[in-house]
Design a protein around this motif. Structure first.
Motif, mmCIF file in Angstrom:
data_model
loop_
_atom_site.group_PDB
_atom_site.id
_atom_site.type_symbol
_atom_site.label_atom_id
_atom_site.label_comp_id
_atom_site.label_asym_id
_atom_site.label_seq_id
_atom_site.Cartn_x
_atom_site.Cartn_y
_atom_site.Cartn_z
ATOM 1 N N ILE A 1 5.681 3.685 0.646
ATOM 2 C CA ILE A 1 5.149 2.398 0.195
ATOM 3 C C ILE A 1 5.606 1.307 1.145
ATOM 4 N N LYS B 1 10.463 5.024 0.612
ATOM 5 C CA LYS B 1 10.065 6.444 0.714
ATOM 6 C C LYS B 1 10.477 7.137 -0.564
ATOM 7 N N ARG B 2 9.548 7.883 -1.123
ATOM 8 C CA ARG B 2 9.858 8.633 -2.351
ATOM 9 C C ARG B 2 10.768 9.800 -2.019
ATOM 10 N N TYR C 1 13.112 6.039 -5.132
ATOM 11 C CA TYR C 1 12.573 5.585 -3.859
ATOM 12 C C TYR C 1 13.698 4.923 -3.078
ATOM 13 N N ALA D 1 3.429 3.924 -9.421
ATOM 14 C CA ALA D 1 4.059 4.893 -8.521
ATOM 15 C C ALA D 1 4.474 6.122 -9.317
ATOM 16 N N TYR E 1 0.841 -1.192 0.000
ATOM 17 C CA TYR E 1 0.000 0.000 0.000
ATOM 18 C C TYR E 1 0.877 1.243 0.000
ATOM 19 N N ASP E 2 0.312 2.330 -0.490
ATOM 20 C CA ASP E 2 1.023 3.603 -0.623
ATOM 21 C C ASP E 2 0.267 4.646 0.175
#
Length: 65
Positions: A12, A62-63, A33, A28, A6-7
């Motif tokens: 994520i 993590k973006r 990431y 995405a 899940y995001d």
């Protein structure tokens, strides 16, 4: 495949409850990431993020902005 993901706003979480390593492809935002546990980096292209996840394991990505 036993993989759940899940995001939540650029974070994520992917869980692999299966007995084998899995390769994941998720929608995405394009960009880099970082896995917050291992420090590995992955790049999303064409709004598609691909990575592997070991059996009975997880990844927290993590973006990077």
């Amino acid at each position: 495949s036993g993989v759940y993901a899940y995001d939540r706003g650029g974070l994520i979480v992917a869980l692999n409850s299966g007995d084998k390593q899995s390769f994941v492809s998720l929608p995405a935002w394009d960009g880099t990431y970082t896995d917050l546990v291992s420090g590995e980096q992955f790049t999303a292209f064409s709004q598609n993020l691909r990575f592997s996840i070991n059996s009975k394991s997880y990844r927290i990505l993590k973006r990077d902005l």
